[in-house]
Design a protein around this motif. Structure first.
Motif, PDB file in Angstrom:
ATOM      1  N   LEU A 100      23.074  70.253  55.826  1.00 24.48           N
ATOM      2  CA  LEU A 100      21.763  70.649  55.678  1.00 24.48           C
ATOM      3  C   LEU A 100      20.893  70.250  54.259  1.00 24.48           C
ATOM      4  O   LEU A 100      20.009  69.455  53.791  1.00 24.48           O
ATOM      5  N   VAL A 101      21.885  70.791  53.371  1.00 25.51           N
ATOM      6  CA  VAL A 101      21.387  70.907  51.792  1.00 25.51           C
ATOM      7  C   VAL A 101      21.967  69.506  51.019  1.00 25.51           C
ATOM      8  O   VAL A 101      21.078  69.052  50.166  1.00 25.51           O
ATOM      9  N   GLY A 102      23.272  69.198  51.450  1.00 25.97           N
ATOM     10  CA  GLY A 102      23.818  68.296  50.551  1.00 25.97           C
ATOM     11  C   GLY A 102      23.485  66.940  51.017  1.00 25.97           C
ATOM     12  O   GLY A 102      23.612  65.834  50.269  1.00 25.97           O
ATOM     13  N   LYS A 103      23.124  66.762  52.401  1.00 24.32           N
ATOM     14  CA  LYS A 103      22.958  65.324  52.963  1.00 24.32           C
ATOM     15  C   LYS A 103      21.492  65.030  53.653  1.00 24.32           C
ATOM     16  O   LYS A 103      20.861  64.235  53.009  1.00 24.32           O
ATOM     17  N   VAL A 104      21.270  65.787  54.542  1.00 20.24           N
ATOM     18  CA  VAL A 104      19.891  65.686  55.098  1.00 20.24           C
ATOM     19  C   VAL A 104      18.634  65.813  54.216  1.00 20.24           C
ATOM     20  O   VAL A 104      17.744  64.821  54.141  1.00 20.24           O
ATOM     21  N   ASN A 105      18.672  66.827  53.439  1.00 22.85           N
ATOM     22  CA  ASN A 105      17.653  67.299  52.487  1.00 22.85           C
ATOM     23  C   ASN A 105      17.618  66.024  51.635  1.00 22.85           C
ATOM     24  O   ASN A 105      16.301  65.687  51.295  1.00 22.85           O
ATOM     25  N   LYS A 106      18.595  65.645  51.044  1.00 24.19           N
ATOM     26  CA  LYS A 106      18.272  64.560  49.874  1.00 24.19           C
ATOM     27  C   LYS A 106      17.957  63.077  50.556  1.00 24.19           C
ATOM     28  O   LYS A 106      17.457  62.425  49.771  1.00 24.19           O
ATOM     29  N   GLU A 107      18.302  62.849  51.794  1.00 23.40           N
ATOM     30  CA  GLU A 107      17.909  61.805  52.503  1.00 23.40           C
ATOM     31  C   GLU A 107      16.507  61.943  52.698  1.00 23.40           C
ATOM     32  O   GLU A 107      15.524  60.900  52.223  1.00 23.40           O
ATOM     33  N   ILE A 108      15.905  62.957  52.820  1.00 22.46           N
ATOM     34  CA  ILE A 108      14.497  63.119  53.120  1.00 22.46           C
ATOM     35  C   ILE A 108      13.729  62.904  51.956  1.00 22.46           C
ATOM     36  O   ILE A 108      12.618  62.520  51.907  1.00 22.46           O
ATOM     37  N   VAL A 109      14.167  63.526  50.767  1.00 22.72           N
ATOM     38  CA  VAL A 109      13.541  63.480  49.549  1.00 22.72           C
ATOM     39  C   VAL A 109      13.598  61.980  49.177  1.00 22.72           C
ATOM     40  O   VAL A 109      12.571  61.465  48.526  1.00 22.72           O
ATOM     41  N   ASN A 110      14.908  61.359  49.390  1.00 20.97           N
ATOM     42  CA  ASN A 110      14.652  59.956  48.950  1.00 20.97           C
ATOM     43  C   ASN A 110      13.882  59.247  49.524  1.00 20.97           C
ATOM     44  O   ASN A 110      13.061  58.301  48.864  1.00 20.97           O
ATOM     45  N   LEU A 111      13.932  59.198  50.950  1.00 15.23           N
ATOM     46  CA  LEU A 111      12.614  58.488  51.714  1.00 15.23           C
ATOM     47  C   LEU A 111      11.623  58.753  51.370  1.00 15.23           C
ATOM     48  O   LEU A 111      10.622  57.709  51.224  1.00 15.23           O
ATOM     49  N   ILE A 112      10.993  59.874  50.795  1.00 15.76           N
ATOM     50  CA  ILE A 112       9.420  60.069  50.579  1.00 15.76           C
ATOM     51  C   ILE A 112       9.212  59.552  49.170  1.00 15.76           C
ATOM     52  O   ILE A 112       8.225  59.058  49.053  1.00 15.76           O
ATOM     53  N   ASN A 113      10.309  59.823  48.213  1.00 19.23           N
ATOM     54  CA  ASN A 113      10.122  59.216  46.968  1.00 19.23           C
ATOM     55  C   ASN A 113       9.931  57.855  47.080  1.00 19.23           C
ATOM     56  O   ASN A 113       9.427  57.093  46.207  1.00 19.23           O
ATOM     57  N   LEU A 114      10.697  56.939  47.825  1.00 13.85           N
ATOM     58  CA  LEU A 114      10.709  55.575  47.771  1.00 13.85           C
ATOM     59  C   LEU A 114       9.268  55.292  48.258  1.00 13.85           C
ATOM     60  O   LEU A 114       9.198  53.714  48.064  1.00 13.85           O
ATOM     61  N   ASN A 115       8.788  55.767  49.220  1.00 15.22           N
ATOM     62  CA  ASN A 115       7.469  55.477  49.707  1.00 15.22           C
ATOM     63  C   ASN A 115       6.418  56.011  49.097  1.00 15.22           C
ATOM     64  O   ASN A 115       5.282  56.060  49.451  1.00 15.22           O
ATOM     65  N   GLY A 116       6.411  56.411  47.774  1.00 16.74           N
ATOM     66  CA  GLY A 116       5.414  56.505  46.795  1.00 16.74           C
ATOM     67  C   GLY A 116       5.167  58.047  46.495  1.00 16.74           C
ATOM     68  O   GLY A 116       4.032  58.410  45.803  1.00 16.74           O
ATOM     69  N   GLY A 117       5.810  58.892  47.051  1.00 15.79           N
ATOM     70  CA  GLY A 117       5.735  60.281  46.806  1.00 15.79           C
ATOM     71  C   GLY A 117       6.389  60.962  45.763  1.00 15.79           C
ATOM     72  O   GLY A 117       7.246  60.210  45.129  1.00 15.79           O
ATOM     73  N   LYS A 118       6.395  62.462  45.506  1.00 15.58           N
ATOM     74  CA  LYS A 118       7.069  63.008  44.609  1.00 15.58           C
ATOM     75  C   LYS A 118       7.794  64.100  45.411  1.00 15.58           C
ATOM     76  O   LYS A 118       7.195  65.270  45.216  1.00 15.58           O
ATOM     77  N   ALA A 119       8.859  64.074  46.117  1.00 11.43           N
ATOM     78  CA  ALA A 119       9.519  65.314  46.693  1.00 11.43           C
ATOM     79  C   ALA A 119      10.446  66.039  45.757  1.00 11.43           C
ATOM     80  O   ALA A 119      11.188  65.351  45.018  1.00 11.43           O
ATOM     81  N   VAL A 120      10.587  66.976  46.034  1.00 11.53           N
ATOM     82  CA  VAL A 120      11.893  67.843  45.493  1.00 11.53           C
ATOM     83  C   VAL A 120      12.433  68.652  46.394  1.00 11.53           C
ATOM     84  O   VAL A 120      11.954  69.239  47.460  1.00 11.53           O
TER      85      VAL A 120
END
Length: 293
Positions: A100-120
């Motif tokens: 959850l923390v090491g994989k899924v969470n970071k994938e979602i953060v990366n996905l949103i950032n790549l599409n113009g957002g600022k996710a943490v």
């Protein structure tokens, strides 16, 4: 030209809703098929980024049950479920946190950032975001003493550190939260993502709580979507057995959020592209909205 005119009309029709939700917080539970299908993943990210750009403050809580199950299987750790909860021993908890923390969470953060957002990305352990305790499950029985079920390191939310979320929102960030909590002694707990989303929405006094699911919404006895349910109607349908199975805990999460001041809660079909935008910015919506009265 006609297509361009249609686009303009659609934007104008959305204007009242954009004005209504400007500056408001919306908590979205992200899970199910929307986390697996590549087109739906991108659609979700774009919906979230659009919300932020038009002045809505999205907070994302994500699940990851299938991903956890796959990793446990690869590691040859047996999964056991009781009352719909994954029994979580020490070894399973390590895998839950890793996935959850090491994989899924970071994938979602990366996905949103790549599409113009600022996710943490955050887990409930960051800044004591989700203070938790062990979930005590007791099943009442008619002709026997209550059954106490030990789920291991499965927890429930005690409190939410809203100041951390508020700080991120103030600086333009989109919080992405993994449903892992911690108690005062530092013990880590696996918490149902729907209940985490409900607790966060309640603590933030969010305008909306939206649960993405793999069903169209709440269905009546004929299998048709119920577009709006009041708290009283929801309780009646649960008593009548119309709302049952996996929908029960989702309804309970929504009702709890309404009781704590969330204005509206929604159960929508995450398998539908742009489901969040369709629910929030169209007159009819696409799923079931639950309101206090």
């Amino acid at each position: 030209m006609e297509q361009e005119k249609l686009k303009a009309r659609i934007l104008l029709e959305a204007l009242p809703y954009i004005k209504e939700f400007y500056g408001q917080t919306v908590v979205i539970k992200y899970g199910g098929h929307a986390m697996i299908d590549e087109n739906l993943k991108k659609s979700f990210a774009l919906n979230v980024v659009l919300l932020k750009y038009i002045g809505v403050n999205p907070v994302i809580v994500h699940g990851g049950g299938p991903q956890i199950g796959n990793m446990l299987s690869q590691l040859q750790i047996r999964s056991e479920f009781k009352q719909g909860f994954r029994v979580t021993d020490e070894a399973t908890m390590d895998v839950v946190e890793m996935v959850l923390v090491g994989k899924v969470n970071k994938e979602i953060v990366n996905l949103i950032n790549l599409n113009g957002g600022k996710a943490v990305g955050l887990s409930g352990k960051d800044g004591f975001l989700l203070k938790a305790r062990k979930l005590e499950m007791v099943i009442d029985k008619q002709d026997a003493p209550p059954e106490i079920i030990d789920l291991g390191k499965v927890g429930e939310v005690v409190s939410v550190n809203v100041s951390l979320i508020n700080s991120l929102q103030k600086d333009g960030f989109i919080p992405i939260i993994a449903p892992v909590g911690v108690d005062d002694a530092g013990e880590t707990y696996n918490i149902n993502a729907d209940f985490v989303a409900s607790s966060i929405a309640s603590s933030l006094k969010a305008s909306k709580l939206i649960l993405l699911t793999d069903v169209p919404g709440v269905l009546d006895e004929e299998g048709k979507i119920i577009s709006t349910l009041t708290l009283k109607q929801s309780l009646h349908l649960m008593e009548q057995g119309v709302i049952k199975g996996g929908m029960l805990p989702k309804i309970q999460c929504c009702l709890e959020a309404l009781n704590y001041g969330v204005k509206k809660t929604h159960i929508i079909d995450g398998r539908l592209e742009n489901s969040i935008i369709l629910e929030m910015f169209t007159k009819c919506g696409i799923g079931t909205q639950l309101v206090f009265s």
